[in-house]
Design an enzyme around this catalytic site. Structure first.
Site, mmCIF file in Angstrom:
data_model
loop_
_atom_site.group_PDB
_atom_site.id
_atom_site.type_symbol
_atom_site.label_atom_id
_atom_site.label_comp_id
_atom_site.label_asym_id
_atom_site.label_seq_id
_atom_site.Cartn_x
_atom_site.Cartn_y
_atom_site.Cartn_z
ATOM 1 N N ASP A 222 0.802 -1.226 0.000
ATOM 2 C CA ASP A 222 0.000 0.000 0.000
ATOM 3 C C ASP A 222 0.835 1.276 0.000
ATOM 4 O O ASP A 222 0.288 2.369 -0.069
ATOM 5 C CB ASP A 222 -0.964 0.025 1.183
ATOM 6 N N ARG B 223 -4.414 4.815 6.123
ATOM 7 C CA ARG B 223 -4.684 4.435 4.735
ATOM 8 C C ARG B 223 -5.879 5.177 4.187
ATOM 9 O O ARG B 223 -6.525 5.962 4.873
ATOM 10 C CB ARG B 223 -5.011 2.934 4.700
ATOM 11 N N TYR C 126 0.954 -3.403 11.537
ATOM 12 C CA TYR C 126 1.896 -4.516 11.430
ATOM 13 C C TYR C 126 2.229 -4.943 12.853
ATOM 14 O O TYR C 126 2.682 -4.119 13.648
ATOM 15 C CB TYR C 126 3.182 -4.070 10.739
ATOM 16 N N PRO D 124 8.033 -6.140 4.254
ATOM 17 C CA PRO D 124 7.224 -5.117 3.582
ATOM 18 C C PRO D 124 7.056 -3.836 4.402
ATOM 19 O O PRO D 124 6.431 -2.897 3.945
ATOM 20 C CB PRO D 124 5.874 -5.804 3.393
HETATM 21 P P1 FAD Z 1 3.422 -10.263 -7.303
HETATM 22 O O1 FAD Z 1 2.612 -9.108 -6.862
HETATM 23 O O2 FAD Z 1 3.630 -11.376 -6.347
HETATM 24 O O3 FAD Z 1 2.771 -10.828 -8.627
HETATM 25 C C1 FAD Z 1 3.167 -12.070 -9.197
HETATM 26 C C2 FAD Z 1 2.017 -12.622 -10.034
HETATM 27 O O4 FAD Z 1 2.479 -13.737 -10.792
HETATM 28 C C3 FAD Z 1 0.863 -13.119 -9.180
HETATM 29 O O5 FAD Z 1 -0.337 -12.519 -9.604
HETATM 30 C C4 FAD Z 1 0.870 -14.632 -9.400
HETATM 31 O O6 FAD Z 1 -0.434 -15.172 -9.338
HETATM 32 C C5 FAD Z 1 1.473 -14.745 -10.789
HETATM 33 N N1 FAD Z 1 2.131 -16.056 -11.066
HETATM 34 C C6 FAD Z 1 3.017 -16.712 -10.295
HETATM 35 N N2 FAD Z 1 3.393 -17.864 -10.896
HETATM 36 C C7 FAD Z 1 2.738 -17.949 -12.071
HETATM 37 C C8 FAD Z 1 2.710 -18.904 -13.153
HETATM 38 N N3 FAD Z 1 3.434 -20.037 -13.139
HETATM 39 N N4 FAD Z 1 1.898 -18.658 -14.217
HETATM 40 C C9 FAD Z 1 1.139 -17.534 -14.261
HETATM 41 N N5 FAD Z 1 1.148 -16.583 -13.269
HETATM 42 C C10 FAD Z 1 1.931 -16.790 -12.192
HETATM 43 N N6 FAD Z 1 5.508 -3.100 -1.171
HETATM 44 C C11 FAD Z 1 5.565 -1.747 -1.215
HETATM 45 O O7 FAD Z 1 6.213 -1.171 -2.099
HETATM 46 N N7 FAD Z 1 4.922 -0.968 -0.320
HETATM 47 C C12 FAD Z 1 4.216 -1.531 0.691
HETATM 48 O O8 FAD Z 1 3.633 -0.808 1.500
HETATM 49 C C13 FAD Z 1 4.142 -2.931 0.786
HETATM 50 N N8 FAD Z 1 3.426 -3.514 1.743
HETATM 51 C C14 FAD Z 1 3.243 -4.846 1.723
HETATM 52 C C15 FAD Z 1 2.423 -5.401 2.689
HETATM 53 C C16 FAD Z 1 2.189 -6.740 2.701
HETATM 54 C C17 FAD Z 1 1.313 -7.296 3.776
HETATM 55 C C18 FAD Z 1 2.766 -7.571 1.729
HETATM 56 C C19 FAD Z 1 2.454 -9.025 1.749
HETATM 57 C C20 FAD Z 1 3.606 -7.052 0.767
HETATM 58 C C21 FAD Z 1 3.864 -5.672 0.767
HETATM 59 N N9 FAD Z 1 4.699 -5.074 -0.202
HETATM 60 C C22 FAD Z 1 4.820 -3.716 -0.216
HETATM 61 C C23 FAD Z 1 5.413 -5.889 -1.192
HETATM 62 C C24 FAD Z 1 4.658 -5.992 -2.523
HETATM 63 O O9 FAD Z 1 3.391 -6.574 -2.351
HETATM 64 C C25 FAD Z 1 5.431 -6.835 -3.525
HETATM 65 O O10 FAD Z 1 6.771 -6.429 -3.538
HETATM 66 C C26 FAD Z 1 4.857 -6.693 -4.931
HETATM 67 O O11 FAD Z 1 3.537 -7.165 -4.996
HETATM 68 C C27 FAD Z 1 5.688 -7.463 -5.927
HETATM 69 O O12 FAD Z 1 5.128 -7.338 -7.206
HETATM 70 P P2 FAD Z 1 5.417 -8.415 -8.338
HETATM 71 O O13 FAD Z 1 4.607 -7.956 -9.502
HETATM 72 O O14 FAD Z 1 6.872 -8.563 -8.522
HETATM 73 O O15 FAD Z 1 4.892 -9.794 -7.759
#
Ligand code: FAD
Length: 663
Positions: free
Chosen positions: A50, A278, A286, A362
């Site tokens: 977020d 928020r 947290y 996070p």
């Molecule tokens: P993801 O968001 O994990 O997306 C990966 C996608 O790939 C998913 O939709 C998954 O379903 C898909 N996938 C996986 N394998 C396959 C496959 N074989 N075939 C097809 N699709 C597949 N970050 C911040 O910057 N600020 C914050 O305040 C923050 N707070 C957070 C709070 C919490 C509680 C959490 C859990 C995380 C937080 N983060 C925060 C971290 C942030 O959520 C992640 O760093 C971010 O979502 C990463 O993005 P991504 O696109 O790399 O991966």
């Protein structure tokens, strides 16, 4: 299983989280033939990341939708630290500013990941018919190294399963080791904004699962912390899970704690919590809920952790202030992992971005920001390479620019995390000062104001400090510091973050200085003749390079910013090449800007040149890359060097240009 089909695409993106969507934005913007798949049935709606850093908002402005974030999000400008006072009652010990005047038009803002995804998805739709294919799971990957050297080949073969109603192996919700979504986070129309409703129901699935074999020129694995793509490539990850397990709840708080709507760390004998206000009245907490045996990587029993248990922990730590809630919008439990992949590319044909490369706690709100910036960095490079505009060897710079940042990110997290997990109140004093120190050290990096991109074909660094004395704060490898300028034609004001639109083009900034000065006016005339191809070799850097097919005839655009008082010069005082004419759209009124103070807008204060370290009379010449980072800096007469810089990056229209290149 159902039928099996074969197809081919230039770019395949696996994963439609924040990093995958940012990469997809570029495919849409540059008109590239691409596909993006995700194994989830629907997008993210509630909770998750977020925190948006200022730099991410600057990028959103260049993409055209930061206003949507500002409208919905909640801004934080300070962090408060609460510790037990002399009588044991919690007191506010420190209030640390987390904004900097003048550095950026934007501040740290909180808005849930689902909304961010909404905005990027809408932007993608605005520019193309690229759409996320959901319930599609990548299943096998083959890479033919022998084809890797031919940019027109399809060395990648991915088999995907288009999940049908019959598929029992489809992922249950989220597949992330550091955090997995808890049951009971119900998503319905009542807790969503109307523009998300259409995505609520999974699209029609085939009755039987189908298999498709996709051949691709490039693959971007944006598939999260458990990256399937990374595993297929056998790329190891370094690091480990830490021993802290955290609960997270997004609630409407019922509390008399004074800083409930301000970012706060509350630290007492009962533990430490983080309070993050928020959007829509929500506050995120947290909460450390369990500590495993140090050094073990045992998974914890998550079933023992419930919102009620998290509520009790918050009540204990916030006491004697009251705390309760009736509305819980989302909650989860996670174990923090600090891990980094040893590589982020295979032969510059397959790339990893986002959590697939780096995971960490996070709490500092960096994961999503860094992930989106990874996707942004790799996205424009692959899009332009596929378009035939960018030399494929430039793809090397994805790893050289982003991987060191992933290392810094983990370093940053290692410094910060212990401050939130050490329970002893007696160390609270040190903590406050440590926090300020670490905040100072990493602030530029964390906010994204400094990225430290190293020298490369894309970033021409100065060989000695004197070299760029005429544009001291325009540093190759860093962003253009945002300033507000006045449009010469209509007098309206605009931040450079918006003017430098992320549309795939390199931009030459002609910092024209004061054109009331006859000698300066002459310099601009001379420069314009070269830009128009009327002198030198006759080949203008504006018409020399391969187009972005279907989008722009030239991958190089020009923007002029001068310092003459707005009322003392006219739009038509500038040579035509700087404000070209189009038979349908007329003159390009959005190309000439003025650095002059403006009575009705105090942000437009006529200090852009000072902020950029540029002489107000003599000006300078700057090239900004498509992703808003500075690539090259020179003087107004240095068009030859500028062309050499672009020659190292862009593909020329005709090979004969190579011969006639000497300007
Ligand atoms: P993801 O968001 O994990 O997306 C990966 C996608 O790939 C998913 O939709 C998954 O379903 C898909 N996938 C996986 N394998 C396959 C496959 N074989 N075939 C097809 N699709 C597949 N970050 C911040 O910057 N600020 C914050 O305040 C923050 N707070 C957070 C709070 C919490 C509680 C959490 C859990 C995380 C937080 N983060 C925060 C971290 C942030 O959520 C992640 O760093 C971010 O979502 C990463 O993005 P991504 O696109 O790399 O991966």
């Amino acid at each position: 299983e159902g039928k099996s089909t074969h197809s081919q695409t230039d770019v395949l993106i696996i994963g439609a989280g924040p990093s995958g969507l940012m990469a997809a934005y570029w495919m849409a913007r540059c008109g590239v033939n691409a596909r993006i798949i995700d194994n989830r049935d629907t997008k993210v709606f509630l909770g998750h990341a977020d925190g948006l850093r200022a730099r991410t908002l600057e990028l959103f402005d260049s993409m055209g939708f930061q206003h949507r974030v500002l409208e919905e999000g909640s801004i934080s400008t300070e962090a408060n630290i609460w510790v037990p006072g002399p009588q044991g009652k919690l007191v506010r010990q420190a209030q640390i500013d987390i904004f900097r005047v003048d550095e950026s038009p934007f501040h740290n803002t909180r808005l849930n990941q689902g909304r961010i995804e909404r905005f990027i998805l809408d932007s993608i739709r605005e520019h193309s018919d690229l759409d996320v294919e959901r319930s599609v799971m990548a299943d096998s990957l083959e890479y033919d190294e022998e084809l890797g050297n031919d940019p027109n080949s399809y060395p990648i073969t991915v088999k995907v399963r288009v999940l049908g109603e019959d598929d029992l192996n489809r992922p249950s919700g989220q597949e992330i080791d550091a955090e997995s979504e808890a049951a009971g986070n119900e998503v319905s129309r009542s807790n969503l904004l109307p523009d998300d409703w259409a995505d609520l129901a999974p699209r029609n699935k085939p009755r039987k699962t189908q298999v498709e074999t996709i051949k691709a020129k490039y693959l971007i694995g944006c598939d999260g912390a458990h990256s399937w793509t990374r595993k297929q490539l056998n790329i190891p990850v370094e690091g480990s899970n830490t021993d802290h397990i955290w609960g997270v709840i997004d609630v409407i708080p019922l509390s008399d704690f004074p800083d409930i709507r301000r970012v706060s760390v509350v630290n007492n004998a009962a533990g430490t919590i983080l309070v993050i206000p928020r959007e829509r009245g929500l506050v995120r907490f947290y909460v450390p809920v369990q500590t495993c045996e140090a050094g073990t990587t045992d998974r914890f029993d998550r079933s023992k952790i419930t919102p009620d248990l998290i509520r009790e922990r918050v009540q204990a730590i916030l006491a004697p202030f009251t705390f309760d809630f009736k509305e819980c919008s989302w909650w989860t439990v996670y174990q923090v992992g600090q891990r980094i992949a040893t590589q982020s590319t295979k032969d510059n044909r397959i790339f990893l971005a986002g959590d697939a490369v780096h995971t960490h706690s996070p709490k500092m709100g960096l994961g999503m920001n860094m992930s989106m910036q990874d996707g942004f960095n790799v996205g424009w490079k692959i899009a332009l390479a596929v378009a035939g505009t960018l030399k494929p060897e430039i793809l090397d710079t994805y790893a050289s620019e982003r991987h060191p940042l992933a290392e810094m990110l983990l370093d940053f997290d290692r410094h910060w995390s212990p401050m939130f997990t050490d329970r002893k109140p007696e160390v609270a004093d040190t903590k406050a000062s440590d926090m300020a120190l670490v905040a100072g050290k990493f602030e530029d990096f964390a906010d994204g104001w400094k990225v430290f991109y190293p020298a490369s074909s894309l970033v021409r660094k100065a060989e000695d400090d004197a070299e760029f004395a005429f544009a001291r704060h325009m540093i190759p490898g860093e962003r253009v510091r945002p300033v507000k300028l006045r449009n010469q034609a209509d007098g309206g004001t605009r931040w450079t973050t918006r003017t430098l639109e992320s549309d795939g083009r390199f931009r030459i900034l002609v910092l024209a200085g004061d054109i009331r000065n006859p000698m300066q006016k002459q310099r601009i005339e001379t420069l314009s003749q070269v830009l128009a191809g009327q002198t030198g070799s006759g080949i203008s850097p504006l018409s020399r390079y391969w187009e972005i097919p279907g989008r722009f005839k030239s991958p190089v655009d020009v923007l002029t910013i001068h310092t003459s008082p707005w009322k003392e010069v006219e739009f038509f005082d500038f040579p035509e090449i700087l404000r070209p004419f189009d038979p349908v759209n007329g003159w390009a009124y959005d190309k000439i800007w003025c650095d002059d103070a403006c009575m009705f807008d105090r942000y437009c204060d006529g200090t852009a040149y000072e902020k950029w370290g540029v002489d107000r009379v003599l000006g300078a010449l700057v090239v900004v890359r498509p992703d808003q980072y500075i690539g090259w800096v020179g003087e107004l007469g240095d068009v030859e060097e500028l062309t050499q810089y672009l020659d190292g990056i862009l593909v020329k229209k005709s090979p004969t240009d190579e011969v006639a290149a000497v300007l």
